[in-house]
Design an enzyme around this catalytic site. Structure first.
Site: not given
Length: 545
Positions: A211, A266-267, A352, A383, A509
């Site tokens: 990506e 990464g996170r 994850e 709401h 992927k």
């Protein structure tokens, strides 16, 4: 599971049965000091966990569970650089990213890594400052006005959250984010930009994330199609990657490639060079404050006993509800427009990390792990999904995250927002009895009152945590994000799973690589009937376009 753990687990199951009728209304009435006993503070952050279906006995049992699970030992192993990410044979050292200069050495494979961490941090901060002070210009000599960060997942959500959260601290460069492979994302970001005054950052550890590379190539084509040369890419493109050669082949000079480390997922990476867009947005001094806030929470986590340890307490409450009280999810509601991306960030960080079904030993777990995390900024969420929280049949604990001060001070809006946060937490806890509902409808005829009252009854006894910060600044944001990082780690230890890999993300992927060329071909398909049908519909819809 060891005999000791099994015994504590059974004790907790029995305790839940014995306390299933426990009501928070009664607890607060019986103990006016409940809040005093069940809140913690740290550098302007307050955690109130008194609105939970727990007693001191519950907390004692849960702390015993953490102790028997080896939370302390695993936390120390993480801190010193042991390879606790077993499936990938890697250390887990996001906490080292925020260690100040002069800290004791941290070793991976016998080598200290702090010098590398601090070197890459300085390189990234220096580059960010060169954009902000105008010393790094575009190829035509014009000052940079826009910075486009191209990444996905952890390379996008953390930086995007931080830039949005720290709006009052923004400097003189506009920061944009591109992550979605849907071309609408990059098209809309690029539309108003001038290539002469734009710098792009490609964030991919391998420099091969599909990506990200797709969007990076689109940005490169856009840049060259507007009159600049390929040689000019060196002044307008940077990368955060471990693959310097691939970045060089793309046209990015090694001087503008900032390292990613194998020991940081990464996170968990916003504290590293992945935070470059944050550095550009708020400047090096403010970014250091972000790191300092995270480090302050690290110190609290590593050195505070479980009973007063904020990440441990949040983790244990999550285990209590998910494993013993049949809760199906967890809501995160920041009462701050600038924190509106926090639920998205925490969805990835939590689901994850702990969305796993195998133990560290590869066996199928026999208990629930993870949970469905969702949320929205307050008061908007009131709401939307709060009806489910208040009167639905499912138990969904909620975190309310509320800054006490605002830099904007427009009318009474902030006070109104804070009041709603406090009121929602109180309403979830108190509920409304049928008699109270009838009393509210006292002016109606009896038949109408009796018909309507059940609809206005609220069961209450719905748990929540309130996390208050004196103001939303870089230091407090650092503390807040590290708080949740450590919470998720503790739960992973208790569930005996690896919160630092994500093999489930990769499978789709792999299949997509096979399907993409088939979308443009007329060859025979060999998928299941449904996938074949979907591909066929795509071919028909795009045949004449």
């Amino acid at each position: 599971m060891t005999k000791e753990l099994t015994a504590i687990w059974q004790d907790l199951q029995a305790h839940q049965i014995n306390t299933s009728s426990l009501n928070m209304r009664d607890q607060f009435q019986a103990d006016p000091a409940r809040f005093d006993k069940m809140h913690e503070t740290l550098h302007g952050l307050l955690l109130d966990y008194s609105k939970n279906r727990i007693s001191e006995e519950t907390l004692d049992l849960l702390c015993r569970l953490a102790d028997a699970s080896g939370v302390k030992q695993q936390a120390e192993a993480m801190r010193r650089g042991d390879k606790i990410n077993l499936s990938e044979n890697r250390a887990v050292l996001h906490t080292a990213l925020r260690l100040p200069v002069g800290s004791p050495a941290v070793y991976v494979d016998g080598e200290s890594v702090l010098s590398d961490i601090h070197r890459e941090l300085e390189r990234a901060l220096t580059f960010a400052d060169s954009l902000l002070n105008g010393s790094h210009t575009g190829a035509t000599g014009k000052r940079i006005t826009d910075f486009v960060h191209i990444g996905i997942g952890g390379s996008d959500l953390g930086p995007q959250l931080a830039v949005q959260a720290l709006q009052p601290y923004l400097q003189n460069i506009r920061v944009h984010f591109v992550s979605n492979s849907d071309d609408a994302n990059i098209a809309q970001v690029l539309a108003p930009l001038n290539p002469e005054t734009t710098v792009f950052c490609v964030a991919s550890k391998s420099f091969g994330t599909p990506e990200t590379l797709l969007n990076a190539q689109a940005a490169r084509n856009w840049f060259c199609d507007r009159g600049l040369n390929e040689a000019d890419i060196a002044r307008h493109f940077t990368a955060i990657s471990s693959n310097v050669e691939a970045a060089r082949d793309f046209g990015i000079t090694p001087e503008h490639v900032f390292a990613m480390f194998d020991f940081v997922g990464g996170r968990y990476s916003v504290w590293s060079a992945i935070g470059l867009p944050v550095m550009v947005a708020i400047g090096s001094a403010r970014f250091r404050e972000l790191l300092n806030g995270a480090h302050a929470m690290d110190e609290h986590f590593f050195h505070t006993d479980f009973r007063h340890n904020m990440p441990v307490l949040l983790a244990l409450l999550g285990v209590w509800y998910g494993n013993f009280c049949n809760a199906c999810g967890h809501a995160v509601v920041p009462y701050s427009h600038n924190l509106r991306r926090l639920p998205a960030y925490l969805k990835q960080l939590d689901m994850e990390s702990n969305g796993k079904r195998r133990t560290l030993q590869g066996e199928t777990v026999s208990w629930h792990t993870g949970g469905i995390v969702f949320g929205e900024e307050g008061v908007n969420g009131q709401h939307a999904f709060f009806q489910l929280l208040h009167q639905g049949t499912r138990l969904i604990p909620t975190d309310f995250i509320v800054p006490m001060r605002t830099p904007y001070n427009i009318g009474r809006q902030h006070r109104f927002t804070v009041a709603n946060a406090f009121a929602q937490a109180e309403a979830l806890m108190l509920g409304k009895t049928l008699d109270e509902a009838r009393a509210e409808l006292a002016g109606l005829p009896e038949a109408e009152r009796e018909a309507l009252a059940p609809h206005k009854e609220f069961p209450g006894n719905r748990p929540s945590n309130s996390i208050l910060i004196d103001e939303l600044n870089p230091f407090n944001l650092g503390m807040l994000l590290a708080l949740y990082e450590h919470k998720i780690f503790v739960q992973g230890v208790i569930w005996n799973i690896n919160p630092f890999d994500q093999w489930g993300v990769e499978y789709g992927k792999v299949l997509a690589k096979n399907i993409e060329p088939e979308l443009e071909q007329t060859t025979e398909l060999h998928h299941d009937a449904s996938t074949n049908g979907l591909i066929g519909f795509y071919r028909r819809c795009t045949r004449d376009t």
